[in-house]
Motif scaffolding. Sequence first.
Motif, PDB file in Angstrom:
ATOM      1  N   GLY A  84       0.794  -1.215   0.000  1.00  0.00           N
ATOM      2  CA  GLY A  84       0.000   0.000   0.000  1.00  0.00           C
ATOM      3  C   GLY A  84       0.831   1.272   0.000  1.00  0.00           C
ATOM      4  O   GLY A  84       2.039   1.263  -0.232  1.00  0.00           O
ATOM      5  N   ILE A  85       0.161   2.386   0.263  1.00  0.00           N
ATOM      6  CA  ILE A  85       0.794   3.711   0.220  1.00  0.00           C
ATOM      7  C   ILE A  85       1.367   3.987   1.606  1.00  0.00           C
ATOM      8  O   ILE A  85       0.676   4.493   2.495  1.00  0.00           O
ATOM      9  CB  ILE A  85      -0.208   4.792  -0.200  1.00  0.00           C
ATOM     10  N   LYS A 117       7.774  10.592   0.174  1.00  0.00           N
ATOM     11  CA  LYS A 117       8.044  10.223  -1.222  1.00  0.00           C
ATOM     12  C   LYS A 117       9.087  11.154  -1.833  1.00  0.00           C
ATOM     13  O   LYS A 117       9.995  10.708  -2.544  1.00  0.00           O
ATOM     14  CB  LYS A 117       6.749  10.260  -2.040  1.00  0.00           C
ATOM     15  N   ALA A 118       8.943  12.448  -1.556  1.00  0.00           N
ATOM     16  CA  ALA A 118       9.912  13.413  -2.088  1.00  0.00           C
ATOM     17  C   ALA A 118      11.303  13.151  -1.522  1.00  0.00           C
ATOM     18  O   ALA A 118      12.310  13.240  -2.244  1.00  0.00           O
ATOM     19  CB  ALA A 118       9.459  14.834  -1.767  1.00  0.00           C
ATOM     20  N   ALA A 119      11.378  12.815  -0.236  1.00  0.00           N
ATOM     21  CA  ALA A 119      12.678  12.525   0.370  1.00  0.00           C
ATOM     22  C   ALA A 119      13.293  11.264  -0.218  1.00  0.00           C
ATOM     23  O   ALA A 119      14.510  11.194  -0.444  1.00  0.00           O
ATOM     24  CB  ALA A 119      12.525  12.384   1.886  1.00  0.00           C
ATOM     25  N   LEU A 120      12.459  10.253  -0.481  1.00  0.00           N
ATOM     26  CA  LEU A 120      12.968   9.016  -1.069  1.00  0.00           C
ATOM     27  C   LEU A 120      13.471   9.263  -2.489  1.00  0.00           C
ATOM     28  O   LEU A 120      14.535   8.767  -2.873  1.00  0.00           O
ATOM     29  CB  LEU A 120      11.879   7.948  -1.061  1.00  0.00           C
ATOM     30  N   ASP A 136       1.387   4.550  -6.426  1.00  0.00           N
ATOM     31  CA  ASP A 136       1.088   5.903  -6.899  1.00  0.00           C
ATOM     32  C   ASP A 136       2.341   6.697  -7.241  1.00  0.00           C
ATOM     33  O   ASP A 136       2.246   7.885  -7.565  1.00  0.00           O
ATOM     34  CB  ASP A 136       0.284   6.655  -5.842  1.00  0.00           C
ATOM     35  N   SER A 137       3.505   6.054  -7.166  1.00  0.00           N
ATOM     36  CA  SER A 137       4.781   6.757  -7.340  1.00  0.00           C
ATOM     37  C   SER A 137       5.606   6.088  -8.429  1.00  0.00           C
ATOM     38  O   SER A 137       6.341   5.138  -8.158  1.00  0.00           O
ATOM     39  CB  SER A 137       5.559   6.765  -6.013  1.00  0.00           C
ATOM     40  N   ARG A 165       9.955   2.274 -10.946  1.00  0.00           N
ATOM     41  CA  ARG A 165      11.160   2.116 -11.765  1.00  0.00           C
ATOM     42  C   ARG A 165      12.327   1.626 -10.917  1.00  0.00           C
ATOM     43  O   ARG A 165      13.117   0.780 -11.359  1.00  0.00           O
ATOM     44  CB  ARG A 165      11.507   3.439 -12.451  1.00  0.00           C
ATOM     45  N   GLN A 166      12.465   2.183  -9.708  1.00  0.00           N
ATOM     46  CA  GLN A 166      13.556   1.756  -8.830  1.00  0.00           C
ATOM     47  C   GLN A 166      13.381   0.298  -8.424  1.00  0.00           C
ATOM     48  O   GLN A 166      14.350  -0.460  -8.315  1.00  0.00           O
ATOM     49  CB  GLN A 166      13.597   2.657  -7.591  1.00  0.00           C
TER      50      GLN A 166
END
Length: 249
Positions: free
Chosen positions: A64-65, A72-75, A97-98, A103-104
């Motif tokens: 989940g989220i 998310k921005a920090a990751l 959602d990211s 991709r990672q």
Amino acid sequence: MPPRILAYSATAGYRHDSIEASIEALKAKEFALEVKFDFTEDKSKFTDENLSQYDAILFLNNSGIVLDDTGKAALQNYFNLGGNFIAIHCAADALRDSPFFGRQLGAYFDYHPDIQESVVDVLDKTHPSTVMLPDKWHLLDEMYNFESDPRAVGAKVLLTADESSYQDPQAKEKTLRHGSPHPIAWYQERGAGAESHNIAGRSWFTGLGHCIEIWSDDLFLGHVMGGIKWVLQSKTTKAFNCNGNVGNA
């Protein structure tokens, strides 16, 4: 200073009952790995300042989220700065959602057949996460199917599922999109989740790790430990590069 790894096991969907066993197993391997794990399920740990002290982030059976927008921005920033990534099993069902996370990771989870005795084929016997494995590895675990082919983002597949060794009735009704042979574990020398103008760290994923019992299996633990060791040797963090932007100096 030993390499430092943030191991994140928060869930916002299905929760594996093997999470506690996996944490204990990894704690027991700290000395052998010569690393320091920090285990958490606190999403507030995902800030630029806090992540900057880690040589790798390990997503452990998440779902989940599990991060807010700040996290998310920090990751994303951590990946942009050369931070390394390890993901195990249900981590492939997190942060759908990211796109950068997908991709990672390499590919998101689609579905799995029932747990049963299965055979995994080793494609690459030279990688530190596979050198200890038999060519045909017999084990009891879930054989994940994925929504896309990790090779499409540049991943190199290490392990594949022998689809003839287990029953997957749904496969007849679905279009399987993960390519052939069926990927189960893979790596990226430079993780595709980093934005293109930045130096990316390494990424390693295994789709195995569902059952409590597998976290006491020496072959499986060797597989995971090999993946962790390989990721840390990226030379993009302070563990092995004093000029790294992130890591345990």
